[in-house]
Design a protein around this motif. Structure first.
Motif, PDB file in Angstrom:
ATOM      1  N   LEU B 250       0.785  -1.227  -0.040  1.00 31.03           N
ATOM      2  CA  LEU B 250       0.171  -0.028  -0.036  1.00 31.03           C
ATOM      3  C   LEU B 250       0.774   1.265   0.006  1.00 31.03           C
ATOM      4  CD1 LEU B 250      -2.978   1.307   0.303  1.00 31.03           C
ATOM      5  CD2 LEU B 250      -2.371   1.189   2.912  1.00 31.03           C
ATOM      6  N   GLY B 251       1.805   1.287   0.920  1.00 29.75           N
ATOM      7  CA  GLY B 251       2.856   2.482   1.012  1.00 29.75           C
ATOM      8  C   GLY B 251       3.591   2.838  -0.403  1.00 29.75           C
ATOM      9  N   TRP B 253       2.455   1.702  -3.223  1.00 28.37           N
ATOM     10  CA  TRP B 253       1.672   2.181  -4.345  1.00 28.37           C
ATOM     11  C   TRP B 253       1.257   3.616  -4.237  1.00 28.37           C
ATOM     12  CZ3 TRP B 253      -3.951   2.690  -3.923  1.00 28.37           C
ATOM     13  CH2 TRP B 253      -4.339   2.943  -4.922  1.00 28.37           C
ATOM     14  N   LEU B 254       1.033   3.849  -2.973  1.00 26.88           N
ATOM     15  CA  LEU B 254       0.651   5.332  -2.639  1.00 26.88           C
ATOM     16  C   LEU B 254       1.795   6.168  -3.084  1.00 26.88           C
ATOM     17  CD1 LEU B 254      -1.528   5.352   0.754  1.00 26.88           C
ATOM     18  CD2 LEU B 254      -2.207   5.823  -1.605  1.00 26.88           C
ATOM     19  N   GLY B 255       2.952   5.912  -2.858  1.00 24.56           N
ATOM     20  CA  GLY B 255       4.334   6.597  -3.269  1.00 24.56           C
ATOM     21  C   GLY B 255       4.312   6.793  -4.509  1.00 24.56           C
ATOM     22  N   HIS B 256       4.127   5.524  -5.322  1.00 27.88           N
ATOM     23  CA  HIS B 256       4.127   5.777  -6.625  1.00 27.88           C
ATOM     24  C   HIS B 256       3.159   6.668  -7.268  1.00 27.88           C
ATOM     25  CE1 HIS B 256       4.566   4.428 -10.747  1.00 27.88           C
ATOM     26  NE2 HIS B 256       3.244   4.067 -10.917  1.00 27.88           N
ATOM     27  N   ILE B 257       1.921   6.626  -6.799  1.00 26.84           N
ATOM     28  CA  ILE B 257       1.112   7.280  -7.279  1.00 26.84           C
ATOM     29  C   ILE B 257       1.181   8.973  -6.854  1.00 26.84           C
ATOM     30  CG2 ILE B 257      -1.677   8.458  -6.910  1.00 26.84           C
ATOM     31  CD1 ILE B 257      -2.041   5.544  -6.540  1.00 26.84           C
ATOM     32  N   GLY B 269       7.234   2.431   1.461  1.00 29.68           N
ATOM     33  CA  GLY B 269       6.419   1.172   1.814  1.00 29.68           C
ATOM     34  C   GLY B 269       6.972   0.460   2.963  1.00 29.68           C
ATOM     35  N   ALA B 270       8.301   0.564   3.049  1.00 32.02           N
ATOM     36  CA  ALA B 270       9.025   0.191   4.313  1.00 32.02           C
ATOM     37  C   ALA B 270       8.593   0.815   5.563  1.00 32.02           C
ATOM     38  CB  ALA B 270      10.713   0.246   4.111  1.00 32.02           C
ATOM     39  N   MET B 271       8.494   2.323   5.314  1.00 30.69           N
ATOM     40  CA  MET B 271       8.036   3.003   6.417  1.00 30.69           C
ATOM     41  C   MET B 271       6.369   2.607   6.935  1.00 30.69           C
ATOM     42  SD  MET B 271       9.252   6.693   5.220  1.00 30.69           S
ATOM     43  CE  MET B 271       8.251   7.695   6.068  1.00 30.69           C
TER      44      MET B 271
END
Lengths: 100, 325
Positions: B250-251, B253-257, B269-271
């Motif tokens: 999820l992280g 993916w949201l970061g990518h968006i 994502g790791a965070m």
């Protein structure tokens, strides 16, 4: 030398409780207190020691009446959920007026 | 780089190896331990260094480029405590206090996992954005607050300590050093940074050396909790591995968006996948005393943390790469 008999209250508790406990003890009538870090195990095994930090040992000298109130306070609010013990004993002090 | 190579380079790097040494030392009952003050000193140094460098980079980045990643981070900070709470409460049938206590840990972030993720992405040549420490600071506290609020409302015991804890979380060592470092870094800029770079640079040898010692101590603590693995039960064992993967995906993916690079999305994502074990435990212990510390400490420290540094981070990286392609 003139001495008076007062009560020494000792509380040994998990470290997260230090701030809350000392604040409440002040409120109940403590004029001062001493905190030392300590180690040990009790009936709750290592549960108290599982958080970072060592146990705290809080000591204070108060009048027998205040001591009673403190014992009750700790028993009512902390015994069920935290690793904590509290006990009191009579002590001889000089300058008795300093503590009450 | 092949997936197997990625895992191999992640496994044979100083961080997991130092962690393994710490765990081993505990397993063989060595008397070795890192003095508490050294551990505290190392964590102060690491957090302050992150903040300083992040602040310097923040000036370069400008507000517009960070707005969307920051929004994504805050969204994660609100979502991860809720998903954790719901999964544990509904699927795991845990008590309200235990579920909320775990939510505080999994909703917040582990700074060491963050550093491990940054180190990993750099090692595979996918440098994350320089402003990532700002996102780390943003993700630190919302999760803890939301989870404790759920606990306070659901147990109908607005603990006398709740306000006190909100204050404590916001003024904890992590926040003061990270946010303070960011402000100082932003104020002094490159000119001030050049004078202290040799000591504080997160890419430098001093930082990496300090990190290795810090991780070894974490291995010692995790090692001392291994005995508890049997006590937390199979559900939490699975949870400690599966939940990070879901939050990590999820992280990323949201970061990518939000427009982050592959490295940035991996780190975000790791965070999201990580669980706090410095800020959250004392806060939960005071406000939700009914929650069993064995659950949250063991799963955050002995399951999720090692999983993330060995398997999770390379996995989020592969996922972020797949998203970008």
């Amino acid at each position: 030398m003139q001495t008076v008999t007062l009560t020494l209250v000792t509380i040994i508790a998990e470290p997260v409780l230090e701030e809350m406990l000392t604040r409440e003890l002040r409120h109940l009538g403590a004029r001062g207190f001493t905190v030392t870090e300590s180690r040990g195990e009790g009936s709750r095994d290592l549960r108290a020691g599982s958080l970072p930090g060592q146990n705290v040992r809080i000591e204070l000298i108060v009048s027998p009446m205040v001591a009673r109130a403190m014992l009750e306070h700790v028993a009512t609010h902390y015994f069920a959920q935290y690793a904590v013990i509290v006990f009191s004993q009579p002590v001889e002090v000089v300058r008795g007026e300093k503590y009450v | 780089m092949q997936l197997s190579e990625v895992f191999q380079s992640s496994l044979l790097s100083p961080i997991p190896l130092a962690f393994a040494l710490g765990v081993t030392a505990k397993l063989v009952r060595s008397e070795f331990s890192l003095p508490r003050d050294i551990y505290a000193g190392l964590s102060i140094y690491l957090l302050f260094a992150l903040g300083l460098k992040g602040g310097v980079e923040l000036v370069h980045a400008g507000l517009t480029s960070i707005a969307r990643p920051a929004a994504a981070t805050l969204l994660l900070g609100c979502l991860t405590p809720l998903t954790t709470y719901l999964v544990l409460r509904r699927l795991g049938r845990f008590s309200i206090a235990d579920s909320a206590g775990m939510a505080a840990h999994y909703g917040s972030v582990s700074a060491v996992t963050y550093i491990a993720a940054v180190t990993f992405t750099r090692s595979v040549g996918a440098d994350p954005e320089g402003f990532m420490p700002t996102l780390l600071a943003l993700l630190e506290s919302p999760g803890i607050h939301i989870a404790l609020a759920i606990g306070a409302v659901k147990t109908a015991a607005p603990g006398r300590a709740t306000m006190h804890v909100l204050h404590e979380v916001l003024t904890a060592r992590t926040m003061v050093l990270l946010v303070g470092g960011l402000l100082i870094g932003a104020a002094m800029g490159e000119r001030g940074w050049s004078g202290i770079e040799a000591f504080y640079d997160p890419k430098g040898a001093i930082f990496k050396g300090a990190l290795t010692l810090f991780i070894m101590e974490m291995g010692l603590v995790a090692g001392s909790r291994l005995g508890d693995l049997a006590r937390v039960g199979p559900f939490l064992l699975g949870f400690g591995v599966i939940m990070p993967v879901l939050h990590g995906a999820l992280g990323a993916w949201l970061g990518h968006i939000a427009g982050l690079s592959v490295g940035g999305a991996t780190v975000l994502g790791a965070m999201a996948a990580s669980a706090s074990y410095i800020a959250a435990p004392p806060a939960v212990r005071v406000t939700l005393p009914e929650a069993n510390p064995t659950y949250y400490l063991t799963s955050a420290l002995a399951i999720t943390f090692p999983f993330n540094i060995v398997v999770g981070i390379p996995l989020y990286y592969e996922f972020a790469r797949w998203l970008a392609s």
